[in-house]
Design a protein around this motif. Sequence first.
Motif, PDB file in Angstrom:
ATOM      1  N   UNK A  77      28.535  35.310  20.185  1.00  0.00           N
ATOM      2  CA  UNK A  77      29.461  36.362  20.588  1.00  0.00           C
ATOM      3  C   UNK A  77      30.772  36.186  19.824  1.00  0.00           C
ATOM      4  N   UNK A  78      31.261  37.247  19.224  1.00  0.00           N
ATOM      5  CA  UNK A  78      32.482  37.159  18.432  1.00  0.00           C
ATOM      6  C   UNK A  78      33.709  37.415  19.301  1.00  0.00           C
ATOM      7  N   UNK A  79      34.802  36.778  18.937  1.00  0.00           N
ATOM      8  CA  UNK A  79      36.107  37.031  19.549  1.00  0.00           C
ATOM      9  C   UNK A  79      37.053  37.432  18.430  1.00  0.00           C
ATOM     10  N   UNK A  80      38.269  37.823  18.792  1.00  0.00           N
ATOM     11  CA  UNK A  80      39.153  38.461  17.818  1.00  0.00           C
ATOM     12  C   UNK A  80      40.322  37.604  17.373  1.00  0.00           C
ATOM     13  N   UNK A  81      40.396  36.359  17.795  1.00  0.00           N
ATOM     14  CA  UNK A  81      41.476  35.478  17.342  1.00  0.00           C
ATOM     15  C   UNK A  81      41.061  34.037  17.592  1.00  0.00           C
ATOM     16  N   UNK A  82      41.744  33.120  16.915  1.00  0.00           N
ATOM     17  CA  UNK A  82      41.478  31.703  17.128  1.00  0.00           C
ATOM     18  C   UNK A  82      41.819  31.307  18.560  1.00  0.00           C
ATOM     19  N   UNK A  83      42.907  31.849  19.093  1.00  0.00           N
ATOM     20  CA  UNK A  83      43.301  31.502  20.457  1.00  0.00           C
ATOM     21  C   UNK A  83      42.268  31.959  21.474  1.00  0.00           C
ATOM     22  N   UNK A  84      41.640  33.102  21.233  1.00  0.00           N
ATOM     23  CA  UNK A  84      40.662  33.625  22.189  1.00  0.00           C
ATOM     24  C   UNK A  84      39.428  32.736  22.291  1.00  0.00           C
ATOM     25  N   UNK A  85      39.146  31.958  21.240  1.00  0.00           N
ATOM     26  CA  UNK A  85      38.040  30.998  21.327  1.00  0.00           C
ATOM     27  C   UNK A  85      38.234  30.054  22.511  1.00  0.00           C
ATOM     28  N   UNK A  86      39.461  29.692  22.761  1.00  0.00           N
ATOM     29  CA  UNK A  86      39.749  28.701  23.801  1.00  0.00           C
ATOM     30  C   UNK A  86      40.100  29.363  25.134  1.00  0.00           C
ATOM     31  N   UNK A  87      40.865  30.455  25.111  1.00  0.00           N
ATOM     32  CA  UNK A  87      41.239  31.093  26.372  1.00  0.00           C
ATOM     33  C   UNK A  87      40.034  31.693  27.080  1.00  0.00           C
ATOM     34  N   UNK A  88      39.028  32.132  26.331  1.00  0.00           N
ATOM     35  CA  UNK A  88      37.807  32.654  26.965  1.00  0.00           C
ATOM     36  C   UNK A  88      37.117  31.572  27.773  1.00  0.00           C
ATOM     37  N   UNK A  89      36.966  30.405  27.175  1.00  0.00           N
ATOM     38  CA  UNK A  89      36.315  29.303  27.879  1.00  0.00           C
ATOM     39  C   UNK A  89      37.140  28.845  29.083  1.00  0.00           C
ATOM     40  N   UNK A 123      27.566  30.474  28.570  1.00  0.00           N
ATOM     41  CA  UNK A 123      28.532  30.672  27.500  1.00  0.00           C
ATOM     42  C   UNK A 123      28.893  29.309  26.943  1.00  0.00           C
ATOM     43  N   UNK A 124      28.443  29.042  25.756  1.00  0.00           N
ATOM     44  CA  UNK A 124      28.732  27.761  25.126  1.00  0.00           C
ATOM     45  C   UNK A 124      29.864  27.921  24.131  1.00  0.00           C
ATOM     46  N   UNK A 125      30.634  26.876  24.023  1.00  0.00           N
ATOM     47  CA  UNK A 125      31.771  26.918  23.126  1.00  0.00           C
ATOM     48  C   UNK A 125      31.352  27.215  21.696  1.00  0.00           C
ATOM     49  N   UNK A 126      30.234  26.649  21.283  1.00  0.00           N
ATOM     50  CA  UNK A 126      29.798  26.854  19.899  1.00  0.00           C
ATOM     51  C   UNK A 126      29.215  28.243  19.689  1.00  0.00           C
ATOM     52  N   UNK A 127      28.879  28.959  20.758  1.00  0.00           N
ATOM     53  CA  UNK A 127      28.356  30.309  20.605  1.00  0.00           C
ATOM     54  C   UNK A 127      29.468  31.322  20.362  1.00  0.00           C
ATOM     55  N   UNK A 128      30.676  30.998  20.793  1.00  0.00           N
ATOM     56  CA  UNK A 128      31.812  31.857  20.492  1.00  0.00           C
ATOM     57  C   UNK A 128      32.252  31.594  19.058  1.00  0.00           C
ATOM     58  N   UNK A 129      32.546  32.659  18.330  1.00  0.00           N
ATOM     59  CA  UNK A 129      32.995  32.478  16.963  1.00  0.00           C
ATOM     60  C   UNK A 129      33.992  33.563  16.596  1.00  0.00           C
ATOM     61  N   UNK A 130      34.856  33.220  15.652  1.00  0.00           N
ATOM     62  CA  UNK A 130      35.851  34.180  15.164  1.00  0.00           C
ATOM     63  C   UNK A 130      35.819  34.185  13.645  1.00  0.00           C
ATOM     64  N   UNK A 131      35.633  35.370  13.083  1.00  0.00           N
ATOM     65  CA  UNK A 131      35.657  35.545  11.634  1.00  0.00           C
ATOM     66  C   UNK A 131      36.815  36.469  11.290  1.00  0.00           C
TER      67      UNK A 131
END
Length: 525
Positions: free
Chosen positions: A1-13, A87-95
């Motif tokens: 699952x993609x997110x839209x910023x580096x910060x969102x990788x962590x705030x989502x979790x 929801x695994x941390x490694x499944x979230x990604x931001x490009x």
Amino acid sequence: MSVDSYLELFTTMYGWAFAGVIRDVLVDTGLIFLPFLFILIGTWLHAHQMNGAEGADAAWMVRTMEAEFWTAVFVLAFCFTPVGTSLQNVNLHHTPPATTLNAAPVTATGASSDSTFDDAFNGVPQQLALPPWWFTVMSLSAGFNDAVKGGISGGLSGFRQVEELARTAAVEDPTMRAEVQRFYNECYLPARSRYLTDEASPEAAAALASYGEADPDWIGSHAFQADPNLYAALYARAGVPGFALDVGDADADMDANTVMPEHGRPTCLEWWSDASSGLRTRLANKIGIVGTPSETLPQRIAVLFSAVAADQREDGLARLAMGRSNPSMAPETLLPEDNRAWFQALSGAAADVAGMAGMVNKAIDTQAARFPIIQFALFAQPLILMGIYMFLPLILVFGRYSLNVMFLGALAIFTVKSWALMWYIALWLDEHLWVAMYPGAESMLFNVLHLEFDTALKRSTLNTLLIGLYLGLPLIWSGMMGWAGLHVVQTIDAMQRSAIGQGMTAGQTGVGMVAGRIGRAVRRR
């Protein structure tokens, strides 16, 4: 699952981790069952307050309890209870968006984002179980953003990135700054004095025709380089590192010295334009950002403005570096009055000069305001999403597990995640407006490097528009989604009322049929 910023990788979790803590508290205290109690008591009280149709109270109450109870069970199962969906941390990604500067950006994950957030949030949970409804909403929102971004043609170039790098660029090497000051006093000021007092040579006139009347106003003036009586005829007053001693020509006066100097004294033309040791080349390569490699800005300029000749790119970077070095005139130096026609006309137009100064000041204000506003928006969005995720269990309980809360929560997540899409569209529009405002690669280069102040109106307009798009597009989108959400809620309420009304009608019909049969039986007896 993609997110839209580096910060969102962590705030989502973290948002879903905190939601899990709140959910455990609600389960352990038994508060998750309160909505069912409220449904029973509330429906019973309401049924006894209805006296409009005799014999229909019980049917209405049963039908209402049935509809609300099974609705609550459905919402509890799909929106409150975590199941196999994880929801695994490694499944979230931001490009990051692909640009001309970075056609193949590296995809970051929460386990390795290559950002400063790695150390700040090093205790982020690695795996979380999510309710299926919210996982589906997040996945659809991410897919929608990615699909729309991929469908927008043209992509991004990276003008704003380079402009921001140029705005904060500096010459960090003190030796280089000192050499710029030397060249300014030993070459530029004497050459400018000669230029202002003597008639321009044919070579200088040709250079002015090519580079404009303002060319003599910086130390790399092409007119000064072309005129044989200016840079070519002036020498450095002392040795310059990088230039060998030449006792046969330039340093012939040193021939009888017992102790020979370490470096030679080049002509100002050599000092500026030598391919290996020239000041222009070294300035263009040394200009950089504090804390980052000095070659970052020159390399990006070369990639983004490959259509501009290398000499012009080097001139632009050297002018930027000269401005950051801020050389000052020696106290004993006195320049003659500038008698160029265009300069005299500009000096005489005091009102125009004042207006230009005001516009430049406005451009600086909008430039200063743009960066913090955009940064605030980019940081606020993942934090708002974190707050939504975190409080969803509480809202579901307080909302009595209603379908309204289920769909409004989904609409809120979809809306806020789509803000990133709005900002992508804003950047796309901004870059195309830049191309329209500054036609020509050379004009674009000089404006990206903040070298042309006569376009302050355009720069102020572009910065104001970008701020407006960053704030206005999400507001318009959120307002439209709020309007759509209101209609969704009204539709859900109408569906529930319809189901209850049909139950009540069925109950009234049943009671009437029973009453009619009892009446006929009594009459027969």
